[in-house]
Design an enzyme around this catalytic site. Structure first.
Site, PDB file in Angstrom:
ATOM      1  CB  ALA A  55      -4.561   4.393  -2.899  1.00 46.05           C
TER       2      ALA A  55
ATOM      3  NE  ARG B  88      -9.511  -1.031  -3.446  1.00 44.51           N
ATOM      4  CZ  ARG B  88      -9.886  -0.894  -3.469  1.00 44.51           C
ATOM      5  NH1 ARG B  88     -11.328  -2.304  -2.570  1.00 44.51           N
ATOM      6  NH2 ARG B  88     -11.870  -0.014  -3.910  1.00 44.51           N
TER       7      ARG B  88
ATOM      8  NE  ARG C 294      -2.732  -6.409  -8.274  1.00 43.50           N
ATOM      9  CZ  ARG C 294      -2.257  -4.945  -7.953  1.00 43.50           C
ATOM     10  NH1 ARG C 294      -1.457  -3.943  -8.450  1.00 43.50           N
ATOM     11  NH2 ARG C 294      -2.011  -4.439  -6.725  1.00 43.50           N
TER      12      ARG C 294
ATOM     13  CG  ASP D 102      -8.361   5.252  -9.445  1.00 41.09           C
ATOM     14  OD1 ASP D 102      -8.018   5.533  -9.518  1.00 41.09           O
ATOM     15  OD2 ASP D 102      -8.368   3.530  -9.487  1.00 41.09           O
TER      16      ASP D 102
HETATM   17  C1  LIG Z   1     -12.533  -3.864  -6.881  1.00 44.95           C
HETATM   18  C2  LIG Z   1     -11.500  -2.758  -6.167  1.00 44.95           C
HETATM   19  C3  LIG Z   1      -9.935  -3.195  -5.957  1.00 44.95           C
HETATM   20  C4  LIG Z   1      -9.164  -2.706  -6.411  1.00 44.95           C
HETATM   21  N1  LIG Z   1      -8.036  -3.687  -5.739  1.00 44.95           N
HETATM   22  C5  LIG Z   1      -6.310  -3.099  -5.379  1.00 44.95           C
HETATM   23  C6  LIG Z   1      -5.018  -3.430  -5.365  1.00 44.95           C
HETATM   24  O1  LIG Z   1      -5.649  -4.125  -4.734  1.00 44.95           O
HETATM   25  N2  LIG Z   1      -4.056  -2.576  -5.473  1.00 44.95           N
HETATM   26  C7  LIG Z   1      -4.224  -1.331  -5.912  1.00 44.95           C
HETATM   27  O2  LIG Z   1      -3.502  -0.831  -5.976  1.00 44.95           O
HETATM   28  N3  LIG Z   1      -5.652  -0.883  -6.411  1.00 44.95           N
HETATM   29  C8  LIG Z   1      -6.327  -1.555  -6.041  1.00 44.95           C
HETATM   30  N4  LIG Z   1      -8.175  -0.872  -7.171  1.00 44.95           N
HETATM   31  C9  LIG Z   1      -7.723   0.165  -7.108  1.00 44.95           C
HETATM   32  C10 LIG Z   1      -7.681   0.713  -5.743  1.00 44.95           C
HETATM   33  O3  LIG Z   1      -8.255   1.263  -4.757  1.00 44.95           O
HETATM   34  C11 LIG Z   1      -7.666   2.482  -7.152  1.00 44.95           C
HETATM   35  O4  LIG Z   1      -7.046   3.256  -8.160  1.00 44.95           O
HETATM   36  C12 LIG Z   1      -7.081   4.206  -5.746  1.00 44.95           C
HETATM   37  O5  LIG Z   1      -7.471   3.799  -4.635  1.00 44.95           O
HETATM   38  C13 LIG Z   1      -8.525   5.343  -5.800  1.00 44.95           C
HETATM   39  O6  LIG Z   1      -9.276   5.019  -5.855  1.00 44.95           O
HETATM   40  P1  LIG Z   1     -11.014   6.062  -6.217  1.00 44.95           P
HETATM   41  O7  LIG Z   1     -12.269   5.516  -4.691  1.00 44.95           O
HETATM   42  O8  LIG Z   1     -10.849   6.582  -6.568  1.00 44.95           O
HETATM   43  O9  LIG Z   1     -11.982   4.565  -6.852  1.00 44.95           O
HETATM   44  P2  LIG Z   1     -12.151   2.524  -6.566  1.00 44.95           P
HETATM   45  O10 LIG Z   1     -11.098   2.144  -5.781  1.00 44.95           O
HETATM   46  O11 LIG Z   1     -12.324   2.339  -7.576  1.00 44.95           O
HETATM   47  O12 LIG Z   1     -13.362   3.793  -5.640  1.00 44.95           O
HETATM   48  C14 LIG Z   1     -14.629   3.593  -7.162  1.00 44.95           C
HETATM   49  C15 LIG Z   1     -16.005   3.272  -6.240  1.00 44.95           C
HETATM   50  O13 LIG Z   1     -17.166   3.984  -6.482  1.00 44.95           O
HETATM   51  C16 LIG Z   1     -18.624   2.691  -6.786  1.00 44.95           C
HETATM   52  N5  LIG Z   1     -19.299   3.029  -8.070  1.00 44.95           N
HETATM   53  C17 LIG Z   1     -18.530   3.291  -9.408  1.00 44.95           C
HETATM   54  N6  LIG Z   1     -19.778   3.315  -9.614  1.00 44.95           N
HETATM   55  C18 LIG Z   1     -20.783   3.886  -9.252  1.00 44.95           C
HETATM   56  C19 LIG Z   1     -22.456   4.454  -9.228  1.00 44.95           C
HETATM   57  N7  LIG Z   1     -22.591   4.652 -10.061  1.00 44.95           N
HETATM   58  N8  LIG Z   1     -22.520   4.579  -7.798  1.00 44.95           N
HETATM   59  C20 LIG Z   1     -22.056   4.266  -6.584  1.00 44.95           C
HETATM   60  N9  LIG Z   1     -20.830   3.958  -6.841  1.00 44.95           N
HETATM   61  C21 LIG Z   1     -20.108   3.052  -7.311  1.00 44.95           C
HETATM   62  C22 LIG Z   1     -17.184   1.427  -6.975  1.00 44.95           C
HETATM   63  O14 LIG Z   1     -18.253   0.062  -5.986  1.00 44.95           O
HETATM   64  C23 LIG Z   1     -16.084   1.311  -5.601  1.00 44.95           C
HETATM   65  O15 LIG Z   1     -16.198   1.306  -4.451  1.00 44.95           O
HETATM   66  C24 LIG Z   1      -8.569  -1.952  -6.577  1.00 44.95           C
HETATM   67  C25 LIG Z   1     -10.532  -0.632  -6.944  1.00 44.95           C
HETATM   68  C26 LIG Z   1     -11.582  -1.845  -6.817  1.00 44.95           C
HETATM   69  C27 LIG Z   1     -12.813  -1.317  -7.182  1.00 44.95           C
END
Ligand SMILES: Cc1cc2nc3c(=O)[nH]c(=O)nc-3n(C[C@H](O)[C@H](O)[C@H](O)COP(=O)(O)OP(=O)(O)OC[C@H]3O[C@@H](n4cnc5c(N)ncnc54)[C@H](O)[C@@H]3O)c2cc1C
Length: 425
Positions: A319, A108, A186, A306
């Site tokens: 993702a 990731r 994991r 998410d």
């Molecule tokens: C640290 C981490 C590691 C992960 N590792 C894996 C993995 O190994 N394998 C896998 O399949 N999925 C993993 N996931 C989940 C996967 O990335 C997500 O399910 C998917 O990519 C959907 O992404 P998203 O952008 O909706 O959310 P996320 O990937 O969760 O991103 C949300 C972002 O919003 C930021 N954020 C939260 N609140 C605030 C706020 N108030 N103000 C500003 N920024 C904020 C967070 O810091 C984060 O960077 C991980 C997620 C995270 C956060």
């Protein structure tokens, strides 16, 4: 020449794959795009993450991204299935889906780094250390409060992850995660430990990436190697009623992981025992009920990724669906224009909601197909463990689809101003 979104100011919260994709796609169309990320630096957290052909298509539409992803991603033509006693069951070859386009599976943090760099290269204004504390909207604008400063735009897209503040304060929903009854150990590690043991040394082959799944009652163990035999990632999904805390950084313990597969073949124990404990995470899987809506009352703030719809890993689509959200939101904004942001957000929700809901459900059906299988029957019909590869999920062009259905979607919404998503569908 004016670009389709020039004059629009788009605020995006969260630099995960949802937020980054949305920001890139809005910026590409000429919008001024600010992306707020709470972390103070880009973090490499996580382990293996999978992008199907549906999101692979999005990566490939971004100049030079595919060539940067290729060296860090897993390359194999199929997934080999074995029973918990190491009996060979079958090999699922991905050739039937070759026409659907390339998939990208890798670390990731590394994939995130490539996308992050692309966002910067197209001019997204990424602001680190910018934790959004408040959201607000009027009929004509929307904004956020970050580090005490009020920033106003035309629209806010909140991709702030599973513990979304936007979901709670914009839509007024209490976040109530429920235990799914499962957790996942994991790991992402170097292959030195595997090479040292004759049982596992074959996995660290510099010439072939391996992908093997060992299946047993209520447990599955998937292993992938990559980067010329130097890296290995494994996930072990097992029953767990302990609690509903989910964290990508909760420590995992090798001997506890071994206990989850106590009567399994020695090779499975050997792979787990080759894992440095610092590289092991114990991630509890939770359910959240589908939200009744993803958009705010004045239709200027939308949830994505998410924050709107967490996925179980067995859907292998979390993702990918987040990236589809980002692309769809940008296309809707382009077609609506500055004067019709509310139409864009309603159309985004109506286009995405049923597809996401149906895809989320595959997380349960895929898991049950493995975990609830009768293993006497599986040995008689080993092909039954093959993963369903749905054409409607993977052979999908989110951008093309949004362009195609936008007009009819807006017309249907104007004809039915009270339309709300139906999570029972
Ligand atoms: C640290 C981490 C590691 C992960 N590792 C894996 C993995 O190994 N394998 C896998 O399949 N999925 C993993 N996931 C989940 C996967 O990335 C997500 O399910 C998917 O990519 C959907 O992404 P998203 O952008 O909706 O959310 P996320 O990937 O969760 O991103 C949300 C972002 O919003 C930021 N954020 C939260 N609140 C605030 C706020 N108030 N103000 C500003 N920024 C904020 C967070 O810091 C984060 O960077 C991980 C997620 C995270 C956060």
């Amino acid at each position: 020449m004016a670009q389709p979104c020039s004059g629009l100011k788009v605020l995006v919260v969260g630099a995960g794959f949802a937020g980054l994709t949305c920001a890139i796609e809005c910026r590409k169309r000429g919008a001024e795009t600010i992306l707020f990320e709470g972390n103070t630096s880009r973090r490499q957290l996580g382990d293996i993450i999978s992008f199907g052909s549906n999101s692979g298509r999005i990566f490939r539409s971004w100049p030079r991204v595919e060539e940067k992803l290729d060296p860090v991603c897993h390359h194999s033509d199929g997934l080999e299935f074995r029973a918990f006693d190491d009996d060979f069951l079958c090999r699922q070859i991905w050739d039937s889906e070759a026409d659907w386009g390339k998939r990208f599976n890798g670390h990731r943090g590394e994939i995130h780094g490539v996308v992050w760099d692309h966002a910067l290269s197209v001019g997204v204004d990424i602001r680190l250390g910018s934790k959004v504390q408040e959201y607000f909207e009027t009929d004509t604008e929307a904004g956020v409060v970050v580090n005490g400063e009020k920033i106003v735009g035309d629209v806010v897209f909140a991709g702030d992850g599973v513990r979304s503040l936007a979901r709670t304060i914009v839509l007024g929903f209490e976040d109530k995660p429920k235990s799914s009854g499962y957790a996942v150990y994991r790991a992402w590690m170097g292959t030195e430990g595997l090479k040292a043991n004759p049982l596992t040394a074959w996995l660290a082959d510099p010439n072939i990436d391996h992908h093997v799944g060992w299946l047993g009652p209520d447990v599955h163990f998937l292993v992938a190697t990559l980067q010329k035999g130097t890296a290995c990632s494994w996930v072990l999904t097992h029953k767990d009623e302990a609690d509903v805390e989910e964290s990508w950084s909760a420590p995992g313990y090798v001997e506890e992981a071994v206990k989850a597969v106590q009567d399994w073949a020695p090779i499975v124990h050997a792979i787990i025992r080759a894992t440095p404990e610092k590289d092991l995470v114990d991630w509890k899987l939770v359910f959240r009920d589908p939200l009744p809506t993803w958009i705010s009352p004045k239709r200027r703030i939308a949830l994505m990724g998410d924050a709107a719809h967490p996925f179980l890993p067995t859907s292998i689509q979390g993702a990918s669906q987040s990236m589809e959200d980002g692309v769809t939101a940008a296309v809707c904004l382009e077609l609506a224009g500055k004067a019709n942001v509310a139409d864009a957000l309603r159309a985004y929700e109506k286009i995405r909601y049923p597809r996401v809901l149906a895809t989320q459900r595959t997380g349960v059906t895929n898991r049950e197909a493995w975990h609830k299988a009768d293993f006497d029957q599986v040995k008689k019909n080993p092909e039954s463990v093959k993963l369903p590869r749905q054409d409607w999920v993977l052979n999908f062009d989110a951008s093309g689809h949004a362009y195609e259905v936008y007009k009819e979607t807006v017309e249907s919404l104007r004809a039915d101003p009270g339309w709300m998503p139906d999570s029972r569908l």
